[in-house]
Write an enzyme that holds these catalytic residues in place. Structure first.
Site, PDB file in Angstrom:
ATOM      1  N   LEU A   1      13.954   8.289 -19.414  1.00 23.74           N
ATOM      2  CA  LEU A   1      13.596   9.710 -19.375  1.00 23.74           C
ATOM      3  C   LEU A   1      12.834  10.069 -20.660  1.00 23.74           C
ATOM      4  O   LEU A   1      11.755  10.658 -20.620  1.00 23.74           O
ATOM      5  CB  LEU A   1      14.883  10.554 -19.268  1.00 23.74           C
ATOM      6  CG  LEU A   1      14.726  12.073 -19.239  1.00 23.74           C
ATOM      7  CD1 LEU A   1      14.076  12.529 -17.931  1.00 23.74           C
ATOM      8  CD2 LEU A   1      16.109  12.761 -19.372  1.00 23.74           C
TER       9      LEU A   1
ATOM     10  N   PRO B   1       8.315   9.327 -26.733  1.00 24.65           N
ATOM     11  CA  PRO B   1       8.246   9.518 -28.187  1.00 24.65           C
ATOM     12  C   PRO B   1       8.199  11.001 -28.592  1.00 24.65           C
ATOM     13  O   PRO B   1       8.799  11.390 -29.575  1.00 24.65           O
ATOM     14  CB  PRO B   1       6.958   8.787 -28.576  1.00 24.65           C
ATOM     15  CG  PRO B   1       6.813   7.720 -27.530  1.00 24.65           C
ATOM     16  CD  PRO B   1       7.359   8.303 -26.258  1.00 24.65           C
TER      17      PRO B   1
ATOM     18  N   GLY C   1      12.297  14.415 -26.357  1.00 24.59           N
ATOM     19  CA  GLY C   1      13.694  13.992 -26.322  1.00 24.59           C
ATOM     20  C   GLY C   1      14.519  15.074 -25.662  1.00 24.59           C
ATOM     21  O   GLY C   1      14.746  15.053 -24.452  1.00 24.59           O
TER      22      GLY C   1
ATOM     23  N   THR D   1      18.028   2.353 -23.489  1.00 21.55           N
ATOM     24  CA  THR D   1      19.199   1.485 -23.605  1.00 21.55           C
ATOM     25  C   THR D   1      19.141   0.415 -22.520  1.00 21.55           C
ATOM     26  O   THR D   1      18.870   0.738 -21.355  1.00 21.55           O
ATOM     27  CB  THR D   1      20.499   2.303 -23.452  1.00 21.55           C
ATOM     28  OG1 THR D   1      20.480   3.356 -24.401  1.00 21.55           O
ATOM     29  CG2 THR D   1      21.729   1.440 -23.657  1.00 21.55           C
TER      30      THR D   1
ATOM     31  N   ASP E   1      24.673  14.968 -15.601  1.00 24.41           N
ATOM     32  CA  ASP E   1      25.975  15.618 -15.352  1.00 24.41           C
ATOM     33  C   ASP E   1      27.069  14.559 -15.175  1.00 24.41           C
ATOM     34  O   ASP E   1      28.229  14.790 -15.514  1.00 24.41           O
ATOM     35  CB  ASP E   1      25.921  16.484 -14.073  1.00 24.41           C
ATOM     36  CG  ASP E   1      25.196  17.806 -14.301  1.00 24.41           C
ATOM     37  OD1 ASP E   1      24.970  18.176 -15.471  1.00 24.41           O
ATOM     38  OD2 ASP E   1      24.862  18.468 -13.298  1.00 24.41           O
TER      39      ASP E   1
ATOM     40  N   ARG F   1      50.528   0.951 -45.800  1.00 24.21           N
ATOM     41  CA  ARG F   1      49.938   1.028 -47.140  1.00 24.21           C
ATOM     42  C   ARG F   1      50.824   1.864 -48.077  1.00 24.21           C
ATOM     43  O   ARG F   1      51.181   2.999 -47.759  1.00 24.21           O
ATOM     44  CB  ARG F   1      48.542   1.665 -47.044  1.00 24.21           C
ATOM     45  CG  ARG F   1      47.875   1.915 -48.357  1.00 24.21           C
ATOM     46  CD  ARG F   1      47.354   0.644 -48.978  1.00 24.21           C
ATOM     47  NE  ARG F   1      46.690   0.929 -50.247  1.00 24.21           N
ATOM     48  CZ  ARG F   1      46.205  -0.002 -51.053  1.00 24.21           C
ATOM     49  NH1 ARG F   1      46.302  -1.278 -50.714  1.00 24.21           N
ATOM     50  NH2 ARG F   1      45.621   0.324 -52.177  1.00 24.21           N
TER      51      ARG F   1
ATOM     52  N   GLN G   1      38.499   7.427 -44.170  1.00 26.43           N
ATOM     53  CA  GLN G   1      38.984   7.989 -45.432  1.00 26.43           C
ATOM     54  C   GLN G   1      40.437   7.575 -45.707  1.00 26.43           C
ATOM     55  O   GLN G   1      40.793   7.233 -46.835  1.00 26.43           O
ATOM     56  CB  GLN G   1      38.863   9.527 -45.371  1.00 26.43           C
ATOM     57  CG  GLN G   1      39.210  10.238 -46.662  1.00 26.43           C
ATOM     58  CD  GLN G   1      38.163  10.000 -47.757  1.00 26.43           C
ATOM     59  OE1 GLN G   1      37.062   9.550 -47.481  1.00 26.43           O
ATOM     60  NE2 GLN G   1      38.538  10.280 -48.983  1.00 26.43           N
ATOM     61  N   ILE G   2      41.246   7.570 -44.673  1.00 21.10           N
ATOM     62  CA  ILE G   2      42.657   7.172 -44.843  1.00 21.10           C
ATOM     63  C   ILE G   2      42.737   5.718 -45.323  1.00 21.10           C
ATOM     64  O   ILE G   2      43.602   5.356 -46.109  1.00 21.10           O
ATOM     65  CB  ILE G   2      43.437   7.375 -43.510  1.00 21.10           C
ATOM     66  CG1 ILE G   2      43.637   8.881 -43.271  1.00 21.10           C
ATOM     67  CG2 ILE G   2      44.779   6.642 -43.530  1.00 21.10           C
ATOM     68  CD1 ILE G   2      44.204   9.233 -41.897  1.00 21.10           C
TER      69      ILE G   2
ATOM     70  N   GLU H   1      22.225  11.158 -24.414  1.00 20.21           N
ATOM     71  CA  GLU H   1      22.544  11.907 -23.185  1.00 20.21           C
ATOM     72  C   GLU H   1      22.687  13.406 -23.491  1.00 20.21           C
ATOM     73  O   GLU H   1      23.511  14.099 -22.887  1.00 20.21           O
ATOM     74  CB  GLU H   1      23.774  11.324 -22.489  1.00 20.21           C
ATOM     75  CG  GLU H   1      23.514   9.885 -22.077  1.00 20.21           C
ATOM     76  CD  GLU H   1      24.261   9.450 -20.845  1.00 20.21           C
ATOM     77  OE1 GLU H   1      24.617  10.289 -20.016  1.00 20.21           O
ATOM     78  OE2 GLU H   1      24.466   8.227 -20.715  1.00 20.21           O
TER      79      GLU H   1
HETATM   80  N1  CAA Z   1      21.520  19.789 -12.140  1.00 15.20           N
HETATM   81  C1  CAA Z   1      20.502  20.042 -11.261  1.00 15.20           C
HETATM   82  N2  CAA Z   1      19.392  20.746 -11.595  1.00 15.20           N
HETATM   83  C2  CAA Z   1      19.330  21.226 -12.852  1.00 15.20           C
HETATM   84  C3  CAA Z   1      20.338  21.018 -13.806  1.00 15.20           C
HETATM   85  C4  CAA Z   1      21.473  20.274 -13.398  1.00 15.20           C
HETATM   86  N3  CAA Z   1      22.484  20.026 -14.243  1.00 15.20           N
HETATM   87  N4  CAA Z   1      19.980  21.599 -14.962  1.00 15.20           N
HETATM   88  C5  CAA Z   1      18.787  22.175 -14.744  1.00 15.20           C
HETATM   89  N5  CAA Z   1      18.398  21.938 -13.460  1.00 15.20           N
HETATM   90  C6  CAA Z   1      17.177  22.415 -12.809  1.00 15.20           C
HETATM   91  C7  CAA Z   1      17.102  23.937 -12.917  1.00 15.20           C
HETATM   92  O1  CAA Z   1      17.807  24.551 -11.861  1.00 15.20           O
HETATM   93  C8  CAA Z   1      15.627  24.194 -12.838  1.00 15.20           C
HETATM   94  O2  CAA Z   1      15.223  24.179 -11.484  1.00 15.20           O
HETATM   95  P1  CAA Z   1      14.147  25.257 -10.912  1.00 15.20           P
HETATM   96  O3  CAA Z   1      12.880  24.897 -11.631  1.00 15.20           O
HETATM   97  O4  CAA Z   1      14.100  24.957  -9.453  1.00 15.20           O
HETATM   98  O5  CAA Z   1      14.678  26.584 -11.291  1.00 15.20           O
HETATM   99  C9  CAA Z   1      15.025  22.971 -13.525  1.00 15.20           C
HETATM  100  O6  CAA Z   1      16.014  21.942 -13.489  1.00 15.20           O
HETATM  101  C10 CAA Z   1      14.656  23.232 -14.959  1.00 15.20           C
HETATM  102  O7  CAA Z   1      15.838  23.664 -15.639  1.00 15.20           O
HETATM  103  P2  CAA Z   1      15.771  24.448 -17.009  1.00 15.20           P
HETATM  104  O8  CAA Z   1      14.835  25.601 -16.850  1.00 15.20           O
HETATM  105  O9  CAA Z   1      17.152  24.717 -17.466  1.00 15.20           O
HETATM  106  O10 CAA Z   1      15.067  23.364 -17.940  1.00 15.20           O
HETATM  107  P3  CAA Z   1      14.809  23.437 -19.502  1.00 15.20           P
HETATM  108  O11 CAA Z   1      13.587  22.629 -19.727  1.00 15.20           O
HETATM  109  O12 CAA Z   1      14.878  24.814 -20.030  1.00 15.20           O
HETATM  110  O13 CAA Z   1      16.099  22.721 -20.138  1.00 15.20           O
HETATM  111  C11 CAA Z   1      17.556  20.904 -20.648  1.00 15.20           C
HETATM  112  C12 CAA Z   1      16.668  21.603 -19.638  1.00 15.20           C
HETATM  113  C13 CAA Z   1      19.003  21.226 -20.283  1.00 15.20           C
HETATM  114  C14 CAA Z   1      17.319  21.239 -22.080  1.00 15.20           C
HETATM  115  C15 CAA Z   1      17.238  19.413 -20.385  1.00 15.20           C
HETATM  116  O14 CAA Z   1      15.885  19.160 -20.740  1.00 15.20           O
HETATM  117  C16 CAA Z   1      18.155  18.474 -21.111  1.00 15.20           C
HETATM  118  O15 CAA Z   1      19.255  18.205 -20.673  1.00 15.20           O
HETATM  119  N6  CAA Z   1      17.660  17.907 -22.246  1.00 15.20           N
HETATM  120  C17 CAA Z   1      18.338  16.828 -22.890  1.00 15.20           C
HETATM  121  C18 CAA Z   1      17.783  15.535 -22.375  1.00 15.20           C
HETATM  122  C19 CAA Z   1      18.766  14.420 -22.494  1.00 15.20           C
HETATM  123  O16 CAA Z   1      19.965  14.575 -22.329  1.00 15.20           O
HETATM  124  N7  CAA Z   1      18.233  13.240 -22.757  1.00 15.20           N
HETATM  125  C20 CAA Z   1      19.046  12.100 -22.819  1.00 15.20           C
HETATM  126  C21 CAA Z   1      18.256  10.928 -22.380  1.00 15.20           C
HETATM  127  S1  CAA Z   1      19.172   9.695 -21.614  1.00 15.20           S
HETATM  128  C22 CAA Z   1      19.922   8.828 -22.820  1.00 15.20           C
HETATM  129  O17 CAA Z   1      20.227   9.304 -23.868  1.00 15.20           O
HETATM  130  C23 CAA Z   1      20.197   7.466 -22.369  1.00 15.20           C
HETATM  131  C24 CAA Z   1      20.851   6.528 -23.272  1.00 15.20           C
HETATM  132  O18 CAA Z   1      20.324   6.064 -24.249  1.00 15.20           O
HETATM  133  C25 CAA Z   1      22.175   6.026 -22.957  1.00 15.20           C
END
Ligand code: CAA
Length: 388
Positions: free
Chosen positions: A125, A128, A131, A160, A243, A271, A343-344, A370
């Site tokens: 997802l 660069p 994020g 990952t 989620d 200790r 720390q402990i 995430e």
């Molecule tokens: N489930 C389903 N749909 C969802 C949702 C959810 N939980 N959350 C949002 N949506 C939908 C919304 O309903 C909306 O739909 P419509 O356009 O039809 O209304 C659409 O998605 C856009 O939602 P937002 O307007 O809320 O989007 P946003 O851009 O304002 O914000 C955010 C979204 C929550 C910030 C999101 O970008 C986010 O979670 N960012 C963090 C990204 C992340 O977690 N990255 C981790 C990468 S993976 C990783 O880390 C892997 C690893 O190494 C192990």
């Protein structure tokens, strides 16, 4: 209300603990030091069904529930967080999009070999420049004139299991040949196909045995049959997957914190200083009491989030709030607890002779990947207030 685990969950937890403590814990420091991918123990985890815990047996998984998954994740992460990360990516980030949005053919071809532990999967997802603001991704998938394949170009970062994955779920902005945009879509790409390349490997502070790299797609030809879900549905798929995934990271945080706490508890009894066990000093007792209390609160949030996910599967409801609260609280507790535990231990906590410094380094990622703590707070507050 009954807070105890069922007999079946206790058996699953005990099996995961036995495997994690006997097979993973003894090699954790060595793989942390070398940064190598722990292929043998990951293969063994696959043989035990831990790479597809909630995936139905017909698709190579174990067909267990969400509570079983968090119990397994916590036990594996208590032994080694890097193993926890690898397990979580296969189970959640890779498994969920295919299970929930994939066609029957995609499940047979792409889910079964990963859920059974035969090969690894990954989830791409992040880019660069995108994020936390995941929607601003630039990778592009352009549908061919004949509508048979997409040409994907772009760079994904912080992937990952990227260096070892056979298949990767990739998100990209989609366009038709006439230039019309149709939003973000999700695709399964095969690392053995031309146009796929691993870029820079990330040298990391913690979870060093989990392999992380950039992925570059250059004129990668992706058949339409490998698109997951509808065109433009990709962002919702990505969010739905998180989620689920965030519950796994909350469980990972719980496992690391529990391991650090147990080490600190034992050390505080053994200790001696000023003629007494250091655990008899009020300053240490206060730390231990707060650590135990916060870990217990994390455990309840993690189990509640798993329960909410289980309910969501049946009713079609969302478990976003529970998932974000569990990840936020458990990850910040993990960071705090590992800090206190180190720390402990004083100077011994700072030494590589004990795993405390590894727990401390590994804990940090749980507040970042995430979705950072800041993003979890943003999502929780948006859901609570209805405001943006
Ligand atoms: N489930 C389903 N749909 C969802 C949702 C959810 N939980 N959350 C949002 N949506 C939908 C919304 O309903 C909306 O739909 P419509 O356009 O039809 O209304 C659409 O998605 C856009 O939602 P937002 O307007 O809320 O989007 P946003 O851009 O304002 O914000 C955010 C979204 C929550 C910030 C999101 O970008 C986010 O979670 N960012 C963090 C990204 C992340 O977690 N990255 C981790 C990468 S993976 C990783 O880390 C892997 C690893 O190494 C192990």
């Amino acid at each position: 209300m009954d807070f105890s685990l069922t007999e079946e969950h206790e058996i699953i937890q005990a099996a995961a603990r036995e495997f994690a403590q006997n097979e993973i814990a003894p090699v954790a420091a060595e793989f942390d030091e070398s940064g190598e991918f722990p292929s043998d123990t990951i293969r063994a985890a696959g043989e035990l069904g831990f790479m597809g815990v909630e995936i139905p047996e017909e698709y190579g998984g174990s067909g267990l529930d969400s509570i079983s998954y968090v119990l397994i994740m916590a036990e594996i992460s208590a032994a080694d967080a890097a193993h926890g990360t690898i397990v979580s990516v296969n189970n959640s980030l890779y498994g969920v999009p295919l299970l929930e949005f994939g066609t029957e053919d995609q499940k047979q071809r792409f889910l079964t070999p990963v859920a059974s532990g035969e090969v690894n999967g990954a989830y791409a997802l992040t880019e660069p420049q995108s994020g936390s603001d995941a929607r601003s991704m630039r990778s592009k998938a352009v549908l061919s004139d004949d509508g048979k394949y997409y040409t994907i170009n772009g760079k994904k970062s912080w992937i990952t299991s990227g260096p070892v994955a056979r298949y990767v779920v990739v998100f990209a902005q989609t366009e038709h040949a006439d230039g019309s945009a149709c939003g973000i879509s999700a695709f399964v790409v095969d690392s053995e196909t031309d146009g796929f390349a691993c870029g820079k490997h990330e040298p990391k502070l913690g979870i060093r045995a989990s392999a992380t790299c950039e992925i570059e797609l250059t004129d990668y030809r992706c058949p339409v049959e490998s698109r997951i879900g509808d065109e433009g549905q990709g962002f919702k798929i990505a969010m739905t997957v998180l989620d689920s995934g965030r519950i796994g990271i909350a469980a990972q945080s719980l496992g690391i914190a529990q391991a650090a706490y147990e080490a600190a508890l034992e050390y505080s009894r053994d200790r001696k200083a000023f003629g007494s066990s250091i655990g008899s000093f009020q300053s240490i007792q206060n730390k231990l009491a707060d650590m135990r209390t916060r870990i217990e609160a994390s455990r309840l949030l993690v189990l509640q989030a798993a329960w909410a996910k289980q309910r969501a599967k049946k009713t079609g409801s969302k478990n976003t709030l529970n998932s974000c609260m569990a990840k936020l609280y458990a990850s910040e507790t993990c960071m705090w607890v590992t800090h206190q535990a180190l720390q402990i231990h004083g100077g011994m906590g700072y030494s590589k002779e004990l795993p405390l410094e590894r727990y401390f380094r590994d804990a940090k990622i749980t507040e970042i990947y995430e979705g950072t703590s800041e993003i979890q707070r943003m999502v929780i507050a948006r859901l609570e207030t209805g405001l943006r």
